[in-house]
Design a protein around this motif. Sequence first.
Motif, PDB file in Angstrom:
ATOM      1  N   TYR A 131      -6.623   3.137  -0.815  1.00 59.39           N
ATOM      2  CA  TYR A 131      -5.662   4.180  -0.441  1.00 59.39           C
ATOM      3  C   TYR A 131      -4.467   4.331  -1.382  1.00 59.39           C
ATOM      4  O   TYR A 131      -3.895   5.424  -1.480  1.00 59.39           O
ATOM      5  N   SER A 132      -4.038   3.255  -2.031  1.00 59.94           N
ATOM      6  CA  SER A 132      -2.747   3.292  -2.721  1.00 59.94           C
ATOM      7  C   SER A 132      -2.726   4.286  -3.882  1.00 59.94           C
ATOM      8  O   SER A 132      -3.705   4.426  -4.627  1.00 59.94           O
ATOM      9  N   ARG A 140      -2.746  -0.783  -7.884  1.00 55.99           N
ATOM     10  CA  ARG A 140      -3.894  -0.489  -7.022  1.00 55.99           C
ATOM     11  C   ARG A 140      -5.078  -1.409  -7.304  1.00 55.99           C
ATOM     12  O   ARG A 140      -5.671  -1.987  -6.376  1.00 55.99           O
ATOM     13  N   ALA A 157      -5.535  -1.442  -0.154  1.00 53.18           N
ATOM     14  CA  ALA A 157      -4.670  -0.993  -1.250  1.00 53.18           C
ATOM     15  C   ALA A 157      -5.507  -0.361  -2.351  1.00 53.18           C
ATOM     16  O   ALA A 157      -5.132   0.669  -2.932  1.00 53.18           O
ATOM     17  N   GLY A 208      -2.663  -4.023  -4.776  1.00 52.89           N
ATOM     18  CA  GLY A 208      -1.280  -3.732  -4.405  1.00 52.89           C
ATOM     19  C   GLY A 208      -0.301  -4.844  -4.722  1.00 52.89           C
ATOM     20  O   GLY A 208       0.864  -4.788  -4.296  1.00 52.89           O
ATOM     21  N   ILE A 230       0.890  -1.162   0.000  1.00 49.76           N
ATOM     22  CA  ILE A 230       0.000   0.000   0.000  1.00 49.76           C
ATOM     23  C   ILE A 230       0.924   1.207   0.000  1.00 49.76           C
ATOM     24  O   ILE A 230       1.702   1.399   0.944  1.00 49.76           O
ATOM     25  N   ALA A 271      -4.310   3.690   7.428  1.00 47.25           N
ATOM     26  CA  ALA A 271      -4.482   2.383   6.786  1.00 47.25           C
ATOM     27  C   ALA A 271      -3.946   1.271   7.683  1.00 47.25           C
ATOM     28  O   ALA A 271      -4.554   0.184   7.790  1.00 47.25           O
TER      29      ALA A 271
END
Length: 299
Positions: free
Chosen positions: A197-198, A204, A194, A208, A169, A180
Amino acid sequence: MSKKLLLSIIVVLLITNVATMLLWKNDDTNEDIVDDAEIDTNKPVATLGDSEISYQEWMKSLQNNYGKKELKNIIDHEVVRKLAEENNISISEKVIERDIALLTTMQGLTSEADLKELEEKWRKDITYRYQLEALLAKDINVPEAEVQAYYTKYNKQYQFSESLQFSHILVSTMDTAEKAYKELQDGASFSLLAKEYSIDEDTRESGGYLGFNSVHTEFLPSNYFDIAEDLEEYSYSEPFVTSNGVAILYLHKSLPDITFSYEELKPFIRNELALQSANQNLVADPLWKELDIEWVYGE
């Protein structure tokens, strides 16, 4: 990679895929299997209006489509097992682990339990293949100079370099990473976090996932491998700063270096060259004559 080694890997995959198809009943269709004890063999197994399909028709169809091949497969494995035992043919655990590692790197994300089950199947198939190869090659002469020359040319292809299977991530700030991380500790899915947020657009959507990576790769920050040294398989790190942002790293699987000397590889290379020189396919049929075999399909 040498063509022979690549072919060997493909053979293992084919064997594994065939086994998977033959074992379909152990997977998602398990709930549809009818216990033999519940079947009245004197009654039809299906009716279609005025038409009926008898138990005997069903069994004959199964036997015609799968019976002979599956029985031959069972006999082949038993022939190889018995003859390998009689000839004191054992397979190096190191070679088996190398092949399992190679096959593992060809898998995508796999749970610990599923991978363990796969490894058990692979181990049996790999052992069978190498024992079969040794039995077919045992009476074929190969000059040692040829074995040595082959090793000199291709030995690097038989070695296995350390490989780590990662997901990550990647976010812009430590605050986001810590948010996270707290959700992970509360039981949230790494993959779903992931996706949420990634900032790594390449990974993504796949949660991830970074795949298997050699320690020599130039595509990942070097400190990923430093962080991984302190991780157990199937666990994640605390947030840490990288050259691309702030990351949380998940280590799925860690595969160590597996290297071989000439003496360790010599018997396997000799067997490969022997079968190649004799244009011998990797099938157990020639070995049947060494045992007294009778089966329902005759000679």
